[in-house]
Write a protein that holds these residues in place. Structure first.
Motif, PDB file in Angstrom:
ATOM      1  N   THR A   1       0.816  -1.209   0.000  1.00 24.91           N
ATOM      2  CA  THR A   1       0.000   0.000   0.000  1.00 24.91           C
ATOM      3  C   THR A   1       0.852   1.262   0.000  1.00 24.91           C
ATOM      4  O   THR A   1       0.506   2.242  -0.666  1.00 24.91           O
ATOM      5  CB  THR A   1      -0.930   0.000   1.225  1.00 24.91           C
ATOM      6  OG1 THR A   1      -1.693  -1.210   1.246  1.00 24.91           O
ATOM      7  CG2 THR A   1      -1.879   1.169   1.174  1.00 24.91           C
ATOM      8  N   ALA A   2       1.955   1.241   0.748  1.00 21.55           N
ATOM      9  CA  ALA A   2       2.819   2.424   0.823  1.00 21.55           C
ATOM     10  C   ALA A   2       3.339   2.813  -0.559  1.00 21.55           C
ATOM     11  O   ALA A   2       3.450   3.999  -0.887  1.00 21.55           O
ATOM     12  CB  ALA A   2       3.985   2.163   1.774  1.00 21.55           C
ATOM     13  N   ILE A   3       3.656   1.820  -1.381  1.00 20.48           N
ATOM     14  CA  ILE A   3       4.148   2.096  -2.733  1.00 20.48           C
ATOM     15  C   ILE A   3       3.038   2.698  -3.587  1.00 20.48           C
ATOM     16  O   ILE A   3       3.243   3.686  -4.305  1.00 20.48           O
ATOM     17  CB  ILE A   3       4.670   0.801  -3.383  1.00 20.48           C
ATOM     18  CG1 ILE A   3       5.834   0.235  -2.561  1.00 20.48           C
ATOM     19  CG2 ILE A   3       5.115   1.067  -4.823  1.00 20.48           C
ATOM     20  CD1 ILE A   3       6.298  -1.129  -3.021  1.00 20.48           C
ATOM     21  N   ILE A   4       1.850   2.095  -3.509  1.00 20.86           N
ATOM     22  CA  ILE A   4       0.713   2.609  -4.288  1.00 20.86           C
ATOM     23  C   ILE A   4       0.387   4.039  -3.893  1.00 20.86           C
ATOM     24  O   ILE A   4       0.138   4.904  -4.742  1.00 20.86           O
ATOM     25  CB  ILE A   4      -0.524   1.707  -4.092  1.00 20.86           C
ATOM     26  CG1 ILE A   4      -0.239   0.292  -4.600  1.00 20.86           C
ATOM     27  CG2 ILE A   4      -1.728   2.287  -4.813  1.00 20.86           C
ATOM     28  CD1 ILE A   4      -1.346  -0.701  -4.305  1.00 20.86           C
ATOM     29  N   VAL A   5       0.415   4.303  -2.574  1.00 20.88           N
ATOM     30  CA  VAL A   5       0.094   5.643  -2.088  1.00 20.88           C
ATOM     31  C   VAL A   5       1.119   6.665  -2.569  1.00 20.88           C
ATOM     32  O   VAL A   5       0.770   7.789  -2.932  1.00 20.88           O
ATOM     33  CB  VAL A   5       0.007   5.639  -0.547  1.00 20.88           C
ATOM     34  CG1 VAL A   5      -0.071   7.062  -0.012  1.00 20.88           C
ATOM     35  CG2 VAL A   5      -1.197   4.844  -0.092  1.00 20.88           C
ATOM     36  N   ARG A   6       2.402   6.284  -2.589  1.00 20.50           N
ATOM     37  CA  ARG A   6       3.434   7.193  -3.109  1.00 20.50           C
ATOM     38  C   ARG A   6       3.151   7.550  -4.567  1.00 20.50           C
ATOM     39  O   ARG A   6       3.326   8.697  -4.992  1.00 20.50           O
ATOM     40  CB  ARG A   6       4.808   6.534  -2.990  1.00 20.50           C
ATOM     41  CG  ARG A   6       5.335   6.428  -1.563  1.00 20.50           C
ATOM     42  CD  ARG A   6       5.726   7.777  -0.999  1.00 20.50           C
ATOM     43  NE  ARG A   6       6.250   7.651   0.357  1.00 20.50           N
ATOM     44  CZ  ARG A   6       7.532   7.560   0.653  1.00 20.50           C
ATOM     45  NH1 ARG A   6       8.439   7.581  -0.301  1.00 20.50           N
ATOM     46  NH2 ARG A   6       7.920   7.467   1.904  1.00 20.50           N
ATOM     47  N   ILE A   7       2.728   6.563  -5.355  1.00 14.14           N
ATOM     48  CA  ILE A   7       2.431   6.806  -6.767  1.00 14.14           C
ATOM     49  C   ILE A   7       1.214   7.725  -6.899  1.00 14.14           C
ATOM     50  O   ILE A   7       1.213   8.679  -7.699  1.00 14.14           O
ATOM     51  CB  ILE A   7       2.184   5.472  -7.501  1.00 14.14           C
ATOM     52  CG1 ILE A   7       3.472   4.630  -7.496  1.00 14.14           C
ATOM     53  CG2 ILE A   7       1.715   5.719  -8.934  1.00 14.14           C
ATOM     54  CD1 ILE A   7       3.289   3.228  -8.046  1.00 14.14           C
ATOM     55  N   LEU A   8       0.153   7.450  -6.108  1.00 10.56           N
ATOM     56  CA  LEU A   8      -1.041   8.290  -6.141  1.00 10.56           C
ATOM     57  C   LEU A   8      -0.722   9.712  -5.695  1.00 10.56           C
ATOM     58  O   LEU A   8      -1.244  10.685  -6.255  1.00 10.56           O
ATOM     59  CB  LEU A   8      -2.128   7.689  -5.242  1.00 10.56           C
ATOM     60  CG  LEU A   8      -2.746   6.364  -5.702  1.00 10.56           C
ATOM     61  CD1 LEU A   8      -3.705   5.829  -4.646  1.00 10.56           C
ATOM     62  CD2 LEU A   8      -3.474   6.542  -7.028  1.00 10.56           C
ATOM     63  N   SER A   9       0.146   9.831  -4.700  1.00  6.63           N
ATOM     64  CA  SER A   9       0.532  11.151  -4.215  1.00  6.63           C
ATOM     65  C   SER A   9       1.282  11.931  -5.290  1.00  6.63           C
ATOM     66  O   SER A   9       1.090  13.140  -5.442  1.00  6.63           O
ATOM     67  CB  SER A   9       1.397  10.999  -2.961  1.00  6.63           C
ATOM     68  OG  SER A   9       1.859  12.247  -2.507  1.00  6.63           O
ATOM     69  N   ARG A  10       2.107  11.232  -6.044  1.00  5.77           N
ATOM     70  CA  ARG A  10       2.921  11.876  -7.088  1.00  5.77           C
ATOM     71  C   ARG A  10       2.055  12.380  -8.232  1.00  5.77           C
ATOM     72  O   ARG A  10       2.226  13.509  -8.710  1.00  5.77           O
ATOM     73  CB  ARG A  10       3.959  10.871  -7.592  1.00  5.77           C
ATOM     74  CG  ARG A  10       4.788  11.348  -8.760  1.00  5.77           C
ATOM     75  CD  ARG A  10       5.808  12.416  -8.361  1.00  5.77           C
ATOM     76  NE  ARG A  10       6.675  12.762  -9.450  1.00  5.77           N
ATOM     77  CZ  ARG A  10       7.805  12.133  -9.746  1.00  5.77           C
ATOM     78  NH1 ARG A  10       8.200  11.093  -9.007  1.00  5.77           N
ATOM     79  NH2 ARG A  10       8.559  12.520 -10.739  1.00  5.77           N
ATOM     80  N   TYR A  11       1.110  11.546  -8.685  1.00  4.18           N
ATOM     81  CA  TYR A  11       0.365  11.877  -9.902  1.00  4.18           C
ATOM     82  C   TYR A  11      -1.022  12.465  -9.651  1.00  4.18           C
ATOM     83  O   TYR A  11      -1.579  13.134 -10.521  1.00  4.18           O
ATOM     84  CB  TYR A  11       0.243  10.633 -10.780  1.00  4.18           C
ATOM     85  CG  TYR A  11       1.562  10.169 -11.335  1.00  4.18           C
ATOM     86  CD1 TYR A  11       2.204  10.872 -12.354  1.00  4.18           C
ATOM     87  CD2 TYR A  11       2.201   9.046 -10.824  1.00  4.18           C
ATOM     88  CE1 TYR A  11       3.424  10.465 -12.862  1.00  4.18           C
ATOM     89  CE2 TYR A  11       3.426   8.620 -11.329  1.00  4.18           C
ATOM     90  CZ  TYR A  11       4.040   9.335 -12.342  1.00  4.18           C
ATOM     91  OH  TYR A  11       5.248   8.924 -12.834  1.00  4.18           O
ATOM     92  N   LEU A  12      -1.614  12.209  -8.479  1.00  2.00           N
ATOM     93  CA  LEU A  12      -2.948  12.724  -8.200  1.00  2.00           C
ATOM     94  C   LEU A  12      -2.952  13.762  -7.084  1.00  2.00           C
ATOM     95  O   LEU A  12      -3.977  14.374  -6.810  1.00  2.00           O
ATOM     96  CB  LEU A  12      -3.903  11.569  -7.824  1.00  2.00           C
ATOM     97  CG  LEU A  12      -4.121  10.491  -8.897  1.00  2.00           C
ATOM     98  CD1 LEU A  12      -5.098   9.438  -8.385  1.00  2.00           C
ATOM     99  CD2 LEU A  12      -4.639  11.112 -10.193  1.00  2.00           C
TER     100      LEU A  12
END
Length: 278
Positions: A131-142
């Motif tokens: 989840t931490a990885i997914i959240v980092r990606i969402l934080s970067r692009y969204l």
């Protein structure tokens, strides 16, 4: 080097406690979890796939996609956490038994042990992957915050698991996830939660002396001005433990019952030596 050894010990110990929380309390009582481990548990219920192997495969894929969102140290710690947590999940499979007719108790212990394990991992500065990885990606692009991303993913996974474990068990899972989050906060931030206090009193010198002598706390004196009276006032500022609030309140009541006092929870203190104060 000593810090690295300590961090590795916390990661390995935390991974074992995390795995026991899943295999001893969650799975035997037909509960799920949030995030990637929740998906791993659901695949176990559907296909009897090993949660450890599924957790490792999904996290490995996510690491390949999101490795650039972590610095070198966090990446190493995360890889170690994924390897050990997945390994312990696989080799401790089947160790638990159902807690008959008390799913709430199972949810409380599942949340507590999983939260303790993850908190130990997070305390080192690493992550459990997923989840931490997914959240980092969402934080970067969204532009999502970490908290919002974690919450959305956990809710989606638990809502999906309701079709497998049923609505009642899914609601118990929400309790487990909530308890786990609170335990993580205690482990990462520390049990001695700090509180900041602002005091406006007619007798600032007496308050300063009493707090300094009776509580062994330093006080910062700020210059203030009343918005209505336009008079200059001394505003006292200090940080104490939650456990010291009662003692502090008694001191203020003895000196100035009309004092204006505000209390705020402190998220973090960066002064290195402060934690040693009691």
């Amino acid at each position: 080097m000593q810090k690295v050894i300590k961090d590795m010990f916390l990661i390995v110990s935390g991974s074992l406690i995390f795995a026991l929380g899943i295999n001893y309390f969650a799975i035997p009582n037909n509960l799920s979890e949030g995030g990637i481990i929740g998906i791993s548990i659901v695949t176990y219920y559907l296909f009897e796939w090993s949660p450890g192997l599924v957790n490792f495969v999904i996290n490995a894929i996510l690491l390949l996609v999101g490795y650039r969102f972590f610095d070198h140290r966090v990446m190493i710690y995360t890889i170690v956490a994924i390897i050990f947590s997945s390994g312990f999940l696989h080799f401790t499979s089947g160790v638990g038994s159902e807690i008959n007719e008390d799913t709430l108790l199972a949810a409380l212990f599942a949340g507590g042990t999983v939260g303790l394990g993850l908190g130990m991992i997070f305390r080192t500065g690493g992550t459990s992957g997923g989840t931490a990885i997914i959240v980092r990606i969402l934080s970067r692009y969204l532009g999502w915050s970490m908290g919002k991303g974690m919450l959305v993913i956990d809710i989606l996974v638990i809502a999906g698991s309701a079709f497998v474990i049923g609505q009642e068990k899914a609601m118990y899972t929400l309790i487990a996830v909530y308890i786990g989050a609170k335990v993580i906060d205690v482990v990462v931030e520390g049990a001695n939660e700090r509180t900041s206090v602002l005091i406006i009193s007619k007798h600032p010198d007496r308050v300063l002396e009493a707090v300094t002598q009776n509580m062994a706390r330093g006080i910062t004196i700020l210059e203030g001005r009343g918005g209505y009276t336009n008079r200059n006032k001394e505003v006292l500022y200090l940080v104490i433990n939650k456990q010291e609030i009662v003692k502090f309140r008694k001191i203020i009541e003895e000196i100035d019952e009309d004092a204006y006092v505000t209390v705020h929870t402190v998220q973090e203190i960066l002064r290195k030596g402060y934690k040693g104060a009691k």
